[in-house]
Design a protein around this motif. Structure first.
Motif, short mmCIF file in Angstrom:
data_model
loop_
_atom_site.label_atom_id
_atom_site.label_comp_id
_atom_site.label_asym_id
_atom_site.label_seq_id
_atom_site.Cartn_x
_atom_site.Cartn_y
_atom_site.Cartn_z
N LEU A 1 11.12 1.82 -8.24
CA LEU A 1 12.34 1.08 -8.53
C LEU A 1 12.20 -0.43 -8.43
O LEU A 1 13.09 -1.15 -8.88
CB LEU A 1 13.46 1.56 -7.61
CG LEU A 1 13.70 3.08 -7.62
CD1 LEU A 1 14.74 3.47 -6.60
CD2 LEU A 1 14.12 3.54 -9.01
N ARG A 2 11.15 -0.95 -7.80
CA ARG A 2 10.97 -2.40 -7.67
C ARG A 2 9.53 -2.77 -7.99
O ARG A 2 8.64 -1.92 -8.03
CB ARG A 2 11.31 -2.87 -6.25
CG ARG A 2 12.74 -2.56 -5.79
CD ARG A 2 13.78 -3.26 -6.64
NE ARG A 2 13.75 -4.70 -6.47
CZ ARG A 2 14.41 -5.36 -5.54
NH1 ARG A 2 15.17 -4.70 -4.68
NH2 ARG A 2 14.34 -6.68 -5.46
N GLU A 3 9.30 -4.09 -8.20
CA GLU A 3 7.98 -4.58 -8.56
C GLU A 3 7.50 -5.59 -7.53
O GLU A 3 8.26 -6.01 -6.63
CB GLU A 3 8.01 -5.22 -9.95
CG GLU A 3 8.40 -4.26 -11.07
CD GLU A 3 7.44 -3.09 -11.21
OE1 GLU A 3 6.25 -3.28 -10.90
OE2 GLU A 3 7.89 -1.99 -11.60
N LEU A 4 6.21 -5.97 -7.65
CA LEU A 4 5.61 -6.94 -6.72
C LEU A 4 6.43 -8.23 -6.67
O LEU A 4 6.92 -8.71 -7.69
CB LEU A 4 4.17 -7.24 -7.13
CG LEU A 4 3.12 -6.17 -6.85
CD1 LEU A 4 1.78 -6.59 -7.42
CD2 LEU A 4 3.01 -5.91 -5.35
N GLY B 1 11.47 -7.67 3.92
CA GLY B 1 10.27 -8.45 3.65
C GLY B 1 9.97 -8.49 2.17
O GLY B 1 10.62 -7.83 1.35
N GLN B 2 8.93 -9.27 1.84
CA GLN B 2 8.52 -9.40 0.45
C GLN B 2 7.46 -8.38 0.12
O GLN B 2 6.51 -8.16 0.87
CB GLN B 2 7.98 -10.80 0.18
CG GLN B 2 7.65 -11.06 -1.28
CD GLN B 2 7.11 -12.46 -1.52
OE1 GLN B 2 6.50 -13.03 -0.63
NE2 GLN B 2 7.35 -13.00 -2.70
N LEU B 3 7.61 -7.72 -1.03
CA LEU B 3 6.69 -6.69 -1.47
C LEU B 3 5.40 -7.34 -1.97
O LEU B 3 5.41 -8.08 -2.96
CB LEU B 3 7.35 -5.86 -2.57
CG LEU B 3 6.69 -4.55 -2.98
CD1 LEU B 3 6.59 -3.61 -1.79
CD2 LEU B 3 7.51 -3.90 -4.09
N VAL B 4 4.28 -7.07 -1.28
CA VAL B 4 3.02 -7.71 -1.64
C VAL B 4 1.97 -6.72 -2.14
O VAL B 4 0.93 -7.15 -2.64
CB VAL B 4 2.46 -8.50 -0.44
CG1 VAL B 4 3.40 -9.62 -0.05
CG2 VAL B 4 2.18 -7.58 0.75
#
Length: 389
Positions: free
Chosen positions: A207-210, A65-68
């Motif tokens: 490790l990841r961003e929005l 899914g998409q990080l929100v």
């Protein structure tokens, strides 16, 4: 008489002088220092390693899914169960709401089936009573046989209807269980879109961003339990025989030169490094700073045992003939001799323990052989502070 030329006389004098000096050097007593027994000697082993954590994990979502939403960042301290991040959950939330509606419908269907079941039982009871009254009236010839048979048939039909109603109740109950299970499943799927901390810890990496699209199992955070930080070190297996859990240790961190921290051996590895021929151990640091840096180089010294009394000599003063044997110089009756010595513990300062082989009334020489040692040469024992440079 022929006169000896002056150059020859001078050469002879020089040769005699050199011979005299050499004879003096050979015959004069050599000054040596000897070992003295010491008490309460700590036997330590040295290990080099890094600062690590026993409880550390990389966290990610079980679903794609998409990080929100991001609720934590590098360096944050989080509690167990705290929300760290969330994926887009619109579709999963709609499925859960649909499932909850299905549960409500199944509950209503069950209530309706139970009402019909109670109605069927009441009707069946009423029909049986009518049948019983008709049979008694037939015996008194008050009603006809046809009327009695009709009443009996009505009672059987009512009983069958009641049985069907009871089965409908069972079906409705199963439907409710299935609806609740579906709702639970959809709730679990919704929870998979939320990432929570599994334990109290410190976030060491994000490790990841929005907006990033996460794959199942892809790491988003690194989380460490600060209470589980310890030192992983490697010790030469030739010196690791006495290592055991609970032994006291000293820890030095590369970022804090000159400082020493107390610790204890928390675990000794059961498998050695086959290439480096080293044994792995873990030291729990008791007084290390609260701030930690995983991977920082650290040195440990573990006290494996203490010797109540020991005779120690620098290894450089011995001629090694094995891991536990050596040839050393001893002074007996004022003269040098060689002795075959059995060795014990090796200390970190380069000295070794002599456990056997020293002649009776002999003193063990701690000076290194400078080329002037030979068996039978006279020796004079001096204290280390008396030796000439």
């Amino acid at each position: 008489m022929k006169k000896i030329p002056v150059p020859l006389r001078l050469a002879a004098v020089a040769i005699l002088a050199v011979a005299a000096v050499r004879l003096y050097v050979v015959l004069r007593p050599v000054e040596v220092t000897v070992a003295h027994a010491e008490t309460d000697v700590a036997v330590r082993v040295f290990g080099l390693g890094t600062q690590e954590a026993r409880v550390a994990t990389r966290l990610g979502f079980e679903a794609a899914g998409q990080l929100v939403a991001l609720e934590a960042d590098h360096g944050d301290r989080v509690k167990a169960g705290a929300l760290l991040a969330r994926l887009d959950d619109g579709e999963a939330r709609a499925r859960l709401e649909k499932s909850l509606a299905g549960v409500a419908a199944a509950e209503a269907a069950l209530a309706k089936a139970e009402a019909f079941g109670r109605r069927g039982d009441v009707v069946a009871l009423q029909k049986r009573r009518v049948d019983e009254r008709r049979k008694s009236l037939v015996a008194r010839q008050t009603v006809s046989i046809e009327a009695a048979e009709t009443a009996e048939l009505d009672a059987e039909v009512a009983e069958a209807d009641a049985t069907v109603a009871r089965r409908d109740v069972e079906v409705a109950r199963v439907g409710l269980v299935a609806a609740r299970a579906q709702a639970t499943l959809d709730g679990v799927l919704l929870d998979r879109l939320r990432l929570s901390a599994p334990f109290d810890g410190v976030v060491t990496a994000r490790l990841r961003e929005l907006g990033s699209v996460m794959a199942p199992g892809e790491a988003l955070f690194s989380l460490v339990d600060p209470g589980s930080v310890w030192i992983q070190a490697f010790v030469d297996e030739a010196r690791a025989g006495d290592l055991a859990d609970g032994q006291p240790a000293e820890v030095r961190l590369r970022s804090r030169p000159g400082e020493t921290f107390r610790g204890r051996v928390a675990r000794v590895g059961l498998e050695n490094d086959r290439v480096g021929e080293e044994r792995r151990l873990w030291v729990a640091c008791e007084t290390c700073p609260g701030e930690f840096h995983l991977g920082e180089q650290a040195e440990v010294e573990v006290t494996t045992r203490r010797l109540d009394r020991a005779l120690l000599v620098p290894q450089t003063a011995l001629r090694m003939i094995g891991s536990a044997e050596a040839i050393g110089w001893v002074v007996v009756d004022g003269r040098l001799q060689e002795a075959r010595l059995r060795l014990g513990s090796h200390l970190l300062d380069g000295r070794v323990e002599i456990v056997d082989g020293l002649p009776r009334d002999g003193a063990l020489v701690t000076s290194s052989d400078d080329g002037g040692f030979h068996v039978g040469r006279r020796a004079r024992i001096v204290e280390a502070s008396e030796t000439r440079p």
